[in-house]
Design an enzyme around this catalytic site. Structure first.
Site: not given
Length: 499
Positions: A118-119, A259, A265, A315, A382-383, A419, A475, A478
Site C-alpha cells: 500500500n503506497g 497522511c 476521508y 464520510s 463535506d470532507d 499526491c 503530511c 496535497c
C-alpha cells in the site's frame, strides 16, 4: 471518474492460524473502502505430497465478496497457517491489467515469496531503469514488482538480508506485507505515510491497514507499527512472545509525515489509526470548522426556522456533527439533520438508461429529504471537493427541495497539488481549486452554493493535534505543496505545467 480521491490499497496479514485465509477474507472485506477494483489472497503451507512449501493464491477483479464467492477456495485451495491479502485501487490506465492484481507471488533461489503493498515509491522510475539495464523483464506496471526484483537480485546470502537490502533502496510511501515460507514480515516506511497496525488473536499475530479489519476478526489491537519499523513474525515469535523489530532510517533527514487525509476521508470512522480514533479526530475537525466559520458569520438570513447542518454521507457525518455541536456550544442556534440519504446498493458499473450523465449517477447514489430542507438555511458539510462536479449536482438537488440558502462547508483545505505518496487525485487541470486558482468565490459560483468555506491548513493540523496530541508529524502536501520526501523531477513535471 469519481469525485473523491482514492487510496491505492488495503492490506491484511495473519500468521499461525489454521484458518488464515478465512480471516484474511474478512479482513479484506472490512478494508473494502481502501480498494474496490480487485482483491487477492496468498497463503503459505507445506504440501505433504510434494514434501515442499507452496504458496497457493487466488485473486481477481471485483469486490472481495465477488472474488471469493466460491467457498471451496478456502477449503481446497487457500490452505496454510499464514496468509496475506490485498485490496486494490489503481489508476484507470492500469485497471484492466490482471498482472497488476496483488499480492504478487514468485519463486526464486531462496524459496517462495509474496508481497502486498500500500503506497507509492517516489524513486520507482530510477529503480525501473536500473533493473531494465540489468536485463530484468517486468510482468506488470506496478512499482510493487520493483521490490521483488530488488530482493531477487540482491547479493546478500539470506532471504531476510535480501529483503532488508531491497528496503534500503526504495523511497516514498509504503506499507508492505511479505510472506515467505517461514515468516510474515510487515514494513512501514520511515516517514509513516500510511497506517499499519499490529494485533493478536489467541496465538496468532495479525497486521492490517486499519483496526476495523481487527474488529471483524475479534483481534486485539497491540499497537501501531512504527514509522521505519520492520516486524518479523515467525516461529521464534511464538517462542519469545513478541515479533522481532528492526528499524529503517528516514531518507534525506526527513521526519514523520503521516497522511492527514487518512483522518479527513480515507479511513473508516470506526478505525483507530496513527494512535487515535478516526471518529474523534473528525469531530474535532468539525469543531475547528465551526471556529473558523460559525453560522452567524456565514449567513445573515433570519427565519423562524432554525438553520440546519447536514452532511454528505457517509464520510462527512462526524465532521458535520462536530460542526453543529460547536456552533451550539457557542450559542449559535442550529440543528443537525439528515437531509441527504445515500443508496448503498449502487453498482460501480451502473450506466443510466440511454445516457451516462454524472447527474443521473449522483441521483442514483443520493436523494434529498425534502421535508427537512424546505424553507431552511442549509449548511452542507463535506470532507473535500476534488473536481467539484458531484458537489454541483448535490447543491442543485438540494436547491430543488426549496431551501432558503445553501452554504457549503469543507472539512479540509482546497486540494491544489497532486499526491505522490499513495493517493490518486485527478490531473491538476481537473482539480477545481487549481482551475480557479484558489478563488473561493469563483468555486462557490461554479458549484452553485450561496457561499463556500474551506477549513484552513492550520485549522486542520490544529484539530488533529487537539484530538491526537501524541501524534507524529503529518503530511499536508496535497493542500500546501510542501512535499516531505523529495519527489523526482519526472514526477513533478506534470505539476509544473499547471502551477
Amino acid at each position: 471518474m469519481s469525485d473523491k480521491p482514492h487510496d491505492y490499497c488495503g492490506i491484511f496479514g495473519i500468521y499461525n492460524h489454521p484458518e488464515a485465509a478465512v480471516h484474511t477474507y474478512y479482513g479484506l472485506h472490512a478494508l473494502q473502502h481502501r480498494g474496490q477494483e480487485s482483491a487477492g489472497i496468498v497463503t503459505s503451507w507445506f504440501d505433504p505430497e510434494k514434501s515442499i512449501p507452496v504458496m497457493p493464491q487466488h485473486k481477481g477483479f471485483g469486490l472481495v465478496l465477488n472474488v471469493f464467492e466460491n467457498q471451496k477456495i478456502f477449503t481446497e485451495k487457500l490452505l496454510g497457517h499464514a496468509a496475506i491479502g490485498h485490496n486494490r485501487y489503481s489508476t484507470s490506465g492500469a485497471a484492466a491489467n490482471a498482472q497488476n492484481i496483488q499480492p504478487f507471488r514468485v519463486h526464486y533461489k531462496n524459496g517462495n515469496l509474496a508481497i502486498a503493498h500500500n503506497g507509492n515509491l517516489t524513486n520507482a522510475a530510477a529503480l525501473r531503469k536500473m533493473l531494465e539495464e540489468r536485463g530484468v523483464i517486468f510482468q506488470s506496471t506496478s512499482d510493487t514488482e520493483l521490490i521483488l526484483h530488488l530482493i531477487s537480485h540482491s547479493d546478500k546470502s539470506t532471504q531476510l538480508d535480501q529483503i532488508l537490502d531491497a528496503l534500503g533502496q526504495i523511497e516514498g510511501a509504503y506499507c508492505l506485507l511479505l510472506l515467505t515460507d517461514e515468516k510474515l514480515i510487515a514494513v512501514r516506511d520511515p516517514n509513516g505515510f500510511r497506517p499499519l497496525v499490529l494485533g493478536k488473536k489467541d496465538e496468532s499475530w495479525v497486521v492490517a491497514s486499519e483496526t476495523c479489519a481487527f474488529d471483524i476478526n475479534q483481534v486485539e489491537l497491540i499497537r501501531d507499527i512504527k514509522p521505519g519499523e520492520v516486524l518479523i513474525i515467525d516461529r521464534q515469535t511464538m517462542e519469545s512472545g513478541m515479533p522481532r523489530s528492526l528499524h529503517l532510517e528516514p531518507i534525506h533527514g526527513t521526519g514523520d509525515s503521516q497522511c492527514i487525509f487518512e483522518y479527513v476521508y480515507f479511513s473508516r470512522p470506526d478505525s483507530r489509526i496513527f494512535g487515535e480514533n478516526t471518529d474523534k479526530v473528525r469531530r474535532k475537525i468539525g469543531k475547528y470548522l465551526a471556529k473558523e466559520f460559525p453560522i452567524p458569520d456565514v449567513t445573515s438570513t433570519r427565519t423562524d426556522k432554525v438553520p440546519i447542518v447536514i452532511s454528505v454521507p457517509d464520510s462527512s457525518n462526524t465532521a458535520a456533527l462536530g460542526y453543529a455541536h460547536e456552533n451550539q456550544k457557542q450559542g449559535n442556534d442550529c440543528k443537525y439533520e439528515i437531509g441527504l440519504i445515500r443508496n448503498h446498493y449502487v453498482g460501480r458499473t451502473f450506466i443510466a438508461p440511454g445516457q451516462a450523465s454524472r447527474d443521473v449517477k449522483v441521483r442514483t447514489k443520493f436523494n434529498t429529504v425534502k421535508g427537512v430542507l424546505k424553507d431552511r438555511v442549509v449548511f452542507l458539510v463535506d470532507d473535500s471537493i476534488v473536481r467539484g462536479t458531484t458537489s454541483a449536482h448535490l447543491v442543485n438537488m438540494i436547491r430543488n427541495a426549496g431551501p432558503k440558502e445553501i452554504h457549503f462547508l469543507v472539512s479540509s483545505p482546497p486540494i491544489m497539488h497532486p499526491c505522490y505518496y499513495g493517493m490518486d487525485f485527478p490531473s491538476p487541470e481537473e482539480l477545481i481549486a487549481n482551475v480557479h486558482r484558489g478563488n473561493i468565490e469563483d468555486i462557490a459560483r461554479s458549484i452553485g452554493a450561496d457561499s463556500l468555506h474551506y477549513l484552513s491548513p492550520e485549522g486542520l493540523v490544529d484539530a488533529v493535534r487537539e484530538a491526537n496530541p501524541e501524534g507524529r508529524g503529518f503530511c499536508t502536501a496535497c493542500f500546501t505543496g510542501k512535499y516531505p520526501v523529495p519527489v523526482s523531477s519526472r514526477m513533478l513535471k506534470e505539476e509544473n505545467e499547471y502551477y
